[in-house]
Design a protein around this motif. Structure first.
Motif, short mmCIF file in Angstrom:
data_model
loop_
_atom_site.label_atom_id
_atom_site.label_comp_id
_atom_site.label_asym_id
_atom_site.label_seq_id
_atom_site.Cartn_x
_atom_site.Cartn_y
_atom_site.Cartn_z
N GLU A 109 0.81 -1.21 0.00
CA GLU A 109 0.00 0.00 0.00
C GLU A 109 0.85 1.26 0.00
O GLU A 109 0.68 2.12 -0.85
CB GLU A 109 -1.00 0.02 1.17
CG GLU A 109 -2.04 -1.09 1.08
CD GLU A 109 -3.09 -0.98 2.16
OE1 GLU A 109 -2.97 -0.09 3.03
OE2 GLU A 109 -4.02 -1.79 2.15
N THR A 110 1.78 1.39 0.94
CA THR A 110 2.66 2.56 0.98
C THR A 110 4.01 2.18 1.55
O THR A 110 4.10 1.50 2.57
CB THR A 110 2.04 3.68 1.85
OG1 THR A 110 0.76 4.03 1.35
CG2 THR A 110 2.94 4.92 1.83
N THR A 165 7.32 4.12 3.00
CA THR A 165 7.69 5.44 3.50
C THR A 165 9.21 5.57 3.65
O THR A 165 9.95 4.61 3.45
CB THR A 165 7.02 5.72 4.85
OG1 THR A 165 7.46 4.73 5.80
CG2 THR A 165 5.50 5.62 4.73
N PHE A 205 -2.19 13.93 -2.96
CA PHE A 205 -0.76 13.70 -2.89
C PHE A 205 -0.05 15.04 -2.71
O PHE A 205 -0.53 16.08 -3.14
CB PHE A 205 -0.24 13.04 -4.17
CG PHE A 205 -0.75 11.65 -4.41
CD1 PHE A 205 -0.26 10.57 -3.70
CD2 PHE A 205 -1.74 11.41 -5.36
CE1 PHE A 205 -0.72 9.28 -3.92
CE2 PHE A 205 -2.22 10.13 -5.60
CZ PHE A 205 -1.71 9.06 -4.87
N SER A 245 2.72 14.10 -6.77
CA SER A 245 2.68 12.81 -7.47
C SER A 245 3.58 12.86 -8.70
O SER A 245 3.31 13.61 -9.63
CB SER A 245 1.24 12.46 -7.86
OG SER A 245 0.55 13.59 -8.36
N TYR A 300 -2.49 -2.11 -9.97
CA TYR A 300 -2.10 -0.91 -9.25
C TYR A 300 -1.31 0.05 -10.13
O TYR A 300 -0.62 -0.35 -11.06
CB TYR A 300 -1.21 -1.26 -8.04
CG TYR A 300 -1.90 -2.12 -7.02
CD1 TYR A 300 -2.71 -1.56 -6.03
CD2 TYR A 300 -1.75 -3.51 -7.05
CE1 TYR A 300 -3.35 -2.36 -5.10
CE2 TYR A 300 -2.39 -4.32 -6.11
CZ TYR A 300 -3.19 -3.74 -5.14
OH TYR A 300 -3.83 -4.52 -4.22
N ASP A 321 5.31 9.74 -4.33
CA ASP A 321 4.90 11.05 -3.81
C ASP A 321 6.17 11.74 -3.34
O ASP A 321 6.67 11.50 -2.23
CB ASP A 321 3.90 10.89 -2.66
CG ASP A 321 3.23 12.20 -2.30
OD1 ASP A 321 3.78 13.27 -2.63
OD2 ASP A 321 2.15 12.17 -1.66
N GLU A 356 7.22 9.01 -0.21
CA GLU A 356 6.50 7.73 -0.19
C GLU A 356 6.31 7.16 -1.59
O GLU A 356 6.34 7.90 -2.60
CB GLU A 356 5.10 7.93 0.44
CG GLU A 356 5.12 8.41 1.86
CD GLU A 356 3.73 8.67 2.41
OE1 GLU A 356 3.60 8.82 3.64
OE2 GLU A 356 2.76 8.72 1.62
N LEU A 357 6.11 5.85 -1.65
CA LEU A 357 5.67 5.17 -2.85
C LEU A 357 4.31 4.55 -2.52
O LEU A 357 4.22 3.74 -1.60
CB LEU A 357 6.65 4.10 -3.30
CG LEU A 357 6.25 3.32 -4.56
CD1 LEU A 357 6.23 4.24 -5.77
CD2 LEU A 357 7.19 2.14 -4.80
N VAL A 358 3.29 4.93 -3.27
CA VAL A 358 1.92 4.54 -2.96
C VAL A 358 1.37 3.59 -4.03
O VAL A 358 1.55 3.82 -5.23
CB VAL A 358 1.01 5.79 -2.86
CG1 VAL A 358 -0.44 5.38 -2.58
CG2 VAL A 358 1.52 6.74 -1.78
N TRP A 359 0.70 2.51 -3.59
CA TRP A 359 0.01 1.58 -4.48
C TRP A 359 -1.43 2.07 -4.65
O TRP A 359 -2.25 1.95 -3.76
CB TRP A 359 0.02 0.18 -3.89
CG TRP A 359 1.21 -0.65 -4.20
CD1 TRP A 359 1.25 -1.78 -4.96
CD2 TRP A 359 2.57 -0.45 -3.75
NE1 TRP A 359 2.53 -2.28 -5.01
CE2 TRP A 359 3.36 -1.49 -4.28
CE3 TRP A 359 3.18 0.52 -2.94
CZ2 TRP A 359 4.73 -1.58 -4.04
CZ3 TRP A 359 4.55 0.43 -2.71
CH2 TRP A 359 5.29 -0.61 -3.25
#
Length: 281
Positions: free
Chosen positions: A28-29, A31, A250, A253, A264, A269, A274-277
């Motif tokens: 999901e994320t 950090t 975001f 992004s 996904y 971000d 962060e890397l977000v799914w």
């Protein structure tokens, strides 16, 4: 403005391996990243470029995501941004040069600033065609001047595809192959998505309203996703021409990617680290 007949089916194998993620459950994320700019998943691994401190040479790196955490893979870069993959190597847009990275993380300069027809200012996104030619965007001064898209042959010879002689070329950013001989390009300054005929440099407007357009990817349903760095948004352009805001909120992004299973959109971000799914629904 957007026409279905101009969008071809995804040509993942023809244009090199597409951005993908591992088959394991999405975290999901992720950090704790240091100014993440671009994501790329290939060979069962997810890579993220981390700029570190803008303008500080040597503190940039490429990290690999393992078990929901980032681990350094290739270090000592300057301001690494766009990522691409071809024949076992990663390619990185690093400030005014392009680097190639071996599977062991060792890297070298593939195309130095001196190899370009004009000195680049802000090399940004990368993508390959089926012949192994690499395309790189130069966002110029990010204020509408000095932008260009370059072609780099497998031998490292660089030529210009489009530049500021076309007044619509302001700050080219995200690139995506679009059928034989074409590229999609979103302009960071104008927020307009264009289709470029590589051989002639002819540009046709596809859609607009992407703010600070950054990354461009195509999913398995032939929909195009575009990130808006300035406004922290991700859009989806359906094959019937409908433009949909999928997610906002975001902080910045950046250069997005598609997961291996197609479920996904991977969103770096940048300002949040962060890397977000993001579910590709």
């Amino acid at each position: 403005m957007y026409k279905l007949q101009h969008l071809t089916r995804s040509i993942l194998t023809a244009f090199g391996l597409a951005a993908a993620t591992t088959a394991m459950a999405a975290p999901e994320t992720v950090t704790g990243l240091k100014t993440p700019e671009s994501a790329l998943a290939v060979g069962g691994k997810i890579y993220v470029s981390e700029i570190g401190e803008f303008g500080k040479d040597g503190d940039g790196q490429i990290s690999v995501i393992e078990n929901g955490k980032a681990k350094p893979f290739a270090t000592g870069m300057d301001d690494p941004k766009g990522l691409a993959y071809n024949k076992g190597k990663l390619y990185v847009a690093d400030k005014m040069r392009i680097l190639s990275v071996e599977p062991n993380g060792k890297w070298k300069v593939f195309a130095a600033a001196e190899a370009f027809p004009v000195k680049p200012q802000f090399l940004n996104d990368l993508t390959f065609d089926k012949a192994g030619n690499l395309y790189v965007s130069d966002s110029g001064d990010l204020k509408g001047k000095g932008g260009a898209v370059f072609k780099v042959t497998p031998s490292g010879k660089v030529s210009t595809v489009v530049d500021s002689e076309d007044k619509r070329v302001l700050a080219p950013n995200g690139l995506l192959p679009d059928g034989e001989g074409n590229l999609l390009m979103v302009d960071f300054f104008s927020g307009v998505l264009y289709r470029i005929t590589i051989k002639t440099g002819k540009m046709v407007e596809v859609a607009e309203g992407f703010g600070g357009g950054d990354g461009v990817v195509r999913d398995r349903e032939n929909r195009i996703w575009v990130s808006d760095w300035k406004n922290g948004r991700v859009f989806m352009l359906k094959s019937d021409g409908e433009l949909k805001l999928v997610k906002d909120g975001f902080k910045a992004s950046a250069d997005i990617a598609l997961s291996q299973d197609g479920k996904y959109i991977l969103v770096p971000d940048m300002k949040a680290g962060e890397l977000v799914w993001l579910p590709a629904k």
